[in-house]
Design a protein around this motif. Structure first.
Motif, PDB file in Angstrom:
ATOM      1  N   PRO A 428      37.293  20.729  20.372  1.00 62.61           N
ATOM      2  CA  PRO A 428      37.418  21.065  18.948  1.00 62.61           C
ATOM      3  C   PRO A 428      37.130  19.854  18.052  1.00 62.61           C
ATOM      4  N   GLN A 429      36.567  20.127  16.880  1.00 67.38           N
ATOM      5  CA  GLN A 429      36.249  19.084  15.910  1.00 67.38           C
ATOM      6  C   GLN A 429      36.620  19.563  14.508  1.00 67.38           C
ATOM      7  N   HIS A 430      36.632  18.623  13.575  1.00 73.83           N
ATOM      8  CA  HIS A 430      36.841  18.976  12.166  1.00 73.83           C
ATOM      9  C   HIS A 430      35.476  19.318  11.561  1.00 73.83           C
ATOM     10  N   TYR A 431      35.000  20.529  11.854  1.00 73.35           N
ATOM     11  CA  TYR A 431      33.689  20.950  11.372  1.00 73.35           C
ATOM     12  C   TYR A 431      33.724  21.164   9.861  1.00 73.35           C
ATOM     13  N   VAL A 432      32.718  20.614   9.184  1.00 74.45           N
ATOM     14  CA  VAL A 432      32.667  20.741   7.733  1.00 74.45           C
ATOM     15  C   VAL A 432      32.536  22.202   7.314  1.00 74.45           C
ATOM     16  N   SER A 433      31.737  22.990   8.046  1.00 79.16           N
ATOM     17  CA  SER A 433      31.570  24.389   7.642  1.00 79.16           C
ATOM     18  C   SER A 433      32.873  25.166   7.776  1.00 79.16           C
ATOM     19  N   SER A 434      33.716  24.804   8.760  1.00 78.55           N
ATOM     20  CA  SER A 434      35.011  25.476   8.893  1.00 78.55           C
ATOM     21  C   SER A 434      35.922  25.120   7.726  1.00 78.55           C
ATOM     22  N   LYS A 435      35.923  23.825   7.330  1.00 84.77           N
ATOM     23  CA  LYS A 435      36.709  23.417   6.153  1.00 84.77           C
ATOM     24  C   LYS A 435      36.176  24.134   4.911  1.00 84.77           C
ATOM     25  N   LEU A 436      34.852  24.201   4.835  1.00 85.13           N
ATOM     26  CA  LEU A 436      34.222  24.865   3.695  1.00 85.13           C
ATOM     27  C   LEU A 436      34.653  26.329   3.599  1.00 85.13           C
ATOM     28  N   MET A 437      34.670  27.025   4.743  1.00 85.14           N
ATOM     29  CA  MET A 437      35.074  28.425   4.720  1.00 85.14           C
ATOM     30  C   MET A 437      36.574  28.572   4.481  1.00 85.14           C
ATOM     31  N   GLY A 438      37.351  27.534   4.831  1.00 87.45           N
ATOM     32  CA  GLY A 438      38.759  27.532   4.437  1.00 87.45           C
ATOM     33  C   GLY A 438      38.889  27.474   2.922  1.00 87.45           C
ATOM     34  N   TRP A 439      38.030  26.654   2.299  1.00 87.93           N
ATOM     35  CA  TRP A 439      38.018  26.617   0.827  1.00 87.93           C
ATOM     36  C   TRP A 439      37.620  27.976   0.268  1.00 87.93           C
ATOM     37  N   ALA A 494      23.120  23.009  10.153  1.00 88.46           N
ATOM     38  CA  ALA A 494      22.613  23.982   9.174  1.00 88.46           C
ATOM     39  C   ALA A 494      23.718  24.799   8.528  1.00 88.46           C
ATOM     40  N   SER A 495      24.899  24.857   9.162  1.00 89.71           N
ATOM     41  CA  SER A 495      25.990  25.650   8.577  1.00 89.71           C
ATOM     42  C   SER A 495      26.480  25.063   7.262  1.00 89.71           C
ATOM     43  N   THR A 496      26.184  23.779   6.985  1.00 93.10           N
ATOM     44  CA  THR A 496      26.601  23.218   5.692  1.00 93.10           C
ATOM     45  C   THR A 496      25.777  23.782   4.535  1.00 93.10           C
ATOM     46  N   LEU A 497      24.699  24.525   4.847  1.00 92.82           N
ATOM     47  CA  LEU A 497      23.983  25.243   3.780  1.00 92.82           C
ATOM     48  C   LEU A 497      24.891  26.265   3.096  1.00 92.82           C
ATOM     49  N   LEU A 498      25.969  26.653   3.783  1.00 89.70           N
ATOM     50  CA  LEU A 498      26.906  27.598   3.180  1.00 89.70           C
ATOM     51  C   LEU A 498      27.545  27.030   1.924  1.00 89.70           C
ATOM     52  N   ALA A 499      27.538  25.706   1.780  1.00 91.57           N
ATOM     53  CA  ALA A 499      28.065  25.093   0.551  1.00 91.57           C
ATOM     54  C   ALA A 499      27.297  25.584  -0.669  1.00 91.57           C
ATOM     55  N   ALA A 500      25.996  25.813  -0.488  1.00 93.55           N
ATOM     56  CA  ALA A 500      25.196  26.360  -1.587  1.00 93.55           C
ATOM     57  C   ALA A 500      25.433  27.857  -1.737  1.00 93.55           C
ATOM     58  N   LEU A 501      25.432  28.570  -0.605  1.00 97.29           N
ATOM     59  CA  LEU A 501      25.513  30.031  -0.657  1.00 97.29           C
ATOM     60  C   LEU A 501      26.853  30.523  -1.190  1.00 97.29           C
ATOM     61  N   PHE A 502      27.925  29.773  -0.944  1.00 97.66           N
ATOM     62  CA  PHE A 502      29.252  30.211  -1.382  1.00 97.66           C
ATOM     63  C   PHE A 502      29.743  29.489  -2.629  1.00 97.66           C
ATOM     64  N   TYR A 532      21.551  22.784  14.917  1.00100.57           N
ATOM     65  CA  TYR A 532      21.885  21.365  15.054  1.00100.57           C
ATOM     66  C   TYR A 532      20.985  20.832  16.152  1.00100.57           C
ATOM     67  N   ARG A 533      20.961  19.567  16.336  1.00 97.60           N
ATOM     68  CA  ARG A 533      20.188  19.007  17.450  1.00 97.60           C
ATOM     69  C   ARG A 533      21.099  18.953  18.671  1.00 97.60           C
ATOM     70  N   THR A 534      20.687  19.621  19.742  1.00101.32           N
ATOM     71  CA  THR A 534      21.558  19.754  20.912  1.00101.32           C
ATOM     72  C   THR A 534      21.861  18.402  21.550  1.00101.32           C
ATOM     73  N   SER A 552      17.053  29.387   8.804  1.00102.61           N
ATOM     74  CA  SER A 552      15.842  29.252   7.995  1.00102.61           C
ATOM     75  C   SER A 552      15.926  30.116   6.745  1.00102.61           C
ATOM     76  N   PHE A 553      16.460  31.330   6.877  1.00105.89           N
ATOM     77  CA  PHE A 553      16.647  32.174   5.691  1.00105.89           C
ATOM     78  C   PHE A 553      17.730  31.596   4.774  1.00105.89           C
ATOM     79  N   TRP A 554      18.788  31.009   5.366  1.00109.13           N
ATOM     80  CA  TRP A 554      19.781  30.315   4.539  1.00109.13           C
ATOM     81  C   TRP A 554      19.127  29.190   3.736  1.00109.13           C
ATOM     82  N   LEU A 555      18.221  28.466   4.370  1.00105.75           N
ATOM     83  CA  LEU A 555      17.547  27.380   3.658  1.00105.75           C
ATOM     84  C   LEU A 555      16.721  27.928   2.501  1.00105.75           C
ATOM     85  N   VAL A 556      16.083  29.075   2.697  1.00105.23           N
ATOM     86  CA  VAL A 556      15.362  29.707   1.588  1.00105.23           C
ATOM     87  C   VAL A 556      16.311  29.943   0.417  1.00105.23           C
ATOM     88  N   SER A 557      17.474  30.534   0.701  1.00105.78           N
ATOM     89  CA  SER A 557      18.450  30.800  -0.357  1.00105.78           C
ATOM     90  C   SER A 557      18.918  29.509  -1.011  1.00105.78           C
TER      91      SER A 557
END
Length: 626
Positions: A428-439, A494-502, A532-534, A552-557
């Motif tokens: 487990p890690q402190h993923y930024v997208s998980s914190k973002l979705m907590g917000w 790429a999940s940090t793109l959710l910062a824009a979408l939300f 992400y890069r594996t 890729s579609f998230w990046l378009v948005s």
């Protein structure tokens, strides 16, 4: 090819390319039809039942074909416009033939005892039939029918018996399950399969229908078969006619995406499966193979956005009622995923007797991530409830307890590490997208409390949202001001793109702009986005994966949101050009070979397509007034 050489997605193989399959649905189950006319995937009676035809995962796991004898490559394959009815045209040395295929739907005649409904039954419902017709257009064509089911994911061959000695109907039985093949061709039983051959002349037709309906009811002649197909065409066109489709150059891909999402919806409960299939590989020949025939809670908000954008409010409400019926965990949280019937236990097993698609093993049934800790689930659920509440202009009484419980759970766990949105099987890690979705969870909960008129909860939840925002901005940015994957790395995700979408940061914020452009410039292959890069991420698995189409579609948005409209439009056009020949998208795209990878068709990819198209179209419309 030695063991050290990665398998190419385009390596010679008896398995057709993933994107070459056609998708059929009756909103209870779905089928994939290979270019040669064979049914490569069909689970009965529901999406997540064991397969009866499964050559998609093993060339011996069940086969059913109606087509010209000895000809495997058709001239044309198209959907009847506005439907999920497939029309395949073949040229043979002696003539031309057209085959129509559909999992048929029509006016509801009685209570459905095959797959009982927990939602109010609609006027139209599944017939529990796969109907296929062949019509000779010119000359003469020898038609070949072969039906060789293998029940329980290819494990149990069928026992066939002619019905009352009738050469035109035969029942297949195995493991307590039965189905009937009805046709106007003369059948012969050959061990575990039935076959028929017949020469059609110009203007002549034949049919076959596979039934798992109550009493194994099926059409008895070609006129009844065509009536079933015609009713199915009317159903899909009437359904699409209720949707709001923009008059735009992207109208067709939006329509196909809408039809696909509806086709991945389980009508009896309102649930949506993430994809039709299991274990189609994300890495060719590798182990990144998962069962996607379940409902992910993180899909809820994207489902709501797409359905409401299309004015499909009935489907949106059905899905929200499914969410409202779900049983939470002992902590009060919703799981990250559920079965389409709402069940919680999705224990994962492997089917080691199956070869896997082009050798990609293991084949997985169930999904071991169902009980993972993923803190993004609360934000997805609460955002979807807020979207639905604003659309319907009321907060249903039965949803308020979910708001309270998910806000409480998000408050309790947002400081904890988790597995992240991509269900990494590393630590487990402190993923930024998980914190973002907590917000997102606490921000949306606060707004819902305000709608309800609860000032105390509005303030409490807003305070927690502000605390999460401060934590992300303190620990989730690298030295460039770019959002990172998790707090212990500078790797991109790429999940940090959710910062824009939300709406976590305003469109003009330099940190948001820098984060979006970093992903566009540094986390792409030939312009397509990687999750992400594996080699930079401990996801507990080996092998490289393709670019993720949803990312890729998230990046378009996201590009559209930060004002990079030309770049957003250019990427959107490129994405639409890599759709399958029938307009479908899998989960991933391999830029080196141009092949699709992962489960297919993928709801997430099509949902993100609709959102991306909607954002660009809205921006174009606004410019008309400026």
């Amino acid at each position: 090819m030695n063991d050290q050489t990665p398998q190419s997605a385009a390596a010679p193989s008896p398995f057709p390319p993933i994107a070459d399959y056609a998708f059929l649905s009756d909103c209870h189950t779905g089928a994939l039809i290979a270019p040669d006319g064979g049914v490569g995937w069909l689970c009965l009676p529901t999406f997540d039942s064991p397969s009866v035809f499964g050559t998609l995962l093993d060339r011996q796991a069940g086969h059913f074909r109606l087509g010209p004898f000895g000809i495997n490559h058709p001239t044309s394959r198209v959907y009847e416009p506005g439907t999920n009815v497939l029309v395949t045209t073949w040229k043979t040395p002696s003539g031309w033939v057209e085959v129509r295929d559909a999992l048929t739907m029509g006016p509801r005649k009685a209570e459905d005892t095959v797959t009982p409904h927990t939602r109010p039954p609609a006027d139209d419902d599944a017939d529990h039939l796969l109907v296929r017709t062949a019509r000779c257009l010119e000359g003469t064509v020898e038609i070949d029918l072969v039906c060789e089911p293998a029940f329980d994911y290819g494990r149990t061959p069928a026992d066939w018996i002619l019905v009352d000695g009738n050469r035109h109907a035969a029942d297949a039985t195995a493991g307590g399950q039965s189905m009937r093949l009805q046709t106007d061709l003369a059948l012969g039983v050959e061990g575990n399969r039935v076959r028929a051959r017949h020469v059609l002349s110009a203007g002549e037709e034949c049919f076959c229908a596979l039934s798992w309906a109550e009493g194994l009811a099926a059409p008895t002649d070609v006129n009844e078969a065509n009536a079933c197909l015609d009713a199915t065409t009317r159903f899909w066109r009437a359904w699409l006619g209720r949707a709001r489709m923009p008059d735009h150059r992207w109208r067709d891909p939006i329509q196909r995406s809408a039809l696909t999402i509806k086709g991945l919806t389980y009508m009896p409960t309102g649930a949506t499966v993430a994809a039709l299939t299991t274990s189609l590989p994300e890495t060719p020949g590798g182990e990144r193979n998962w069962d996607y025939r379940y409902t992910w809670m993180r899909d809820t908000t994207f489902t709501m956005q797409a359905l409401h954008f299309l004015n499909l409010d009935w489907e949106a409400d059905e899905f929200m009622q499914f969410v409202a019926d779900l049983e939470p965990t002992e902590s009060g949280a919703l799981q990250i995923m559920y079965g389409i019937d709402g069940r919680r236990d999705l224990t994962e097993s492997t089917r080691d007797d199956l070869s896997g698609y082009a050798g990609a093993r293991p084949v997985r049934i169930g999904n071991g991530a169902f009980d993972q800790l993923q803190n993004d689930v609360f934000g997805a659920v609460l955002d979807s409830i807020l979207l639905h509440t604003r659309r319907s202009q009321r907060l249903p009484r039965r949803l308020w307890p979910i708001v309270q419980s998910q806000a409480r759970c998000a408050t309790e766990v947002w400081r904890e590490p988790d597995q992240g949105i991509w269900e990494a099987r590393g630590k487990p890690q402190h993923y930024v997208s998980s914190k973002l979705m907590g917000w997102v969870a606490l921000d949306r909960a606060s707004k819902l409390a305000e709608i309800r008129g609860d000032a105390e909860l509005t303030a409490t939840w807003r305070e927690t949202a502000d605390e999460i925002e401060a934590d992300i901005l303190a620990h989730g940015l690298d030295e460039r001001g770019v959002l990172r994957q998790h707090y212990e790395t500078d790797a991109l995700d790429a999940s940090t793109l959710l910062a824009a979408l939300f709406g976590f940061l305003p469109p003009g914020d330099e940190r948001l702009r820098a984060s979006v452009l970093a992903i566009a410039d540094e986390l792409t292959e030939d312009g397509f986005v990687l999750r992400y890069r594996t080699d930079e991420t401990d996801d507990g698995l080996s092998g490289k994966e393709g670019t993720f189409l949803i990312c890729s579609f998230w990046l378009v948005s996201a590009l559209s949101i930060i004002g990079e409209e030309q770049r957003a439009g250019d990427l959107m056009e490129r994405l639409l050009r890599v759709a399958s020949p029938l307009g479908l998208f899998a989960e991933e795209f391999d830029v080196e070979t141009g092949r699709h990878l992962g489960n297919f068709p993928q709801a997430f990819s099509h949902l993100a397509l609709i959102e991306a198209a909607g954002r660009i179209i809205a921006a174009e419309r606004m410019r008309e007034f400026s």
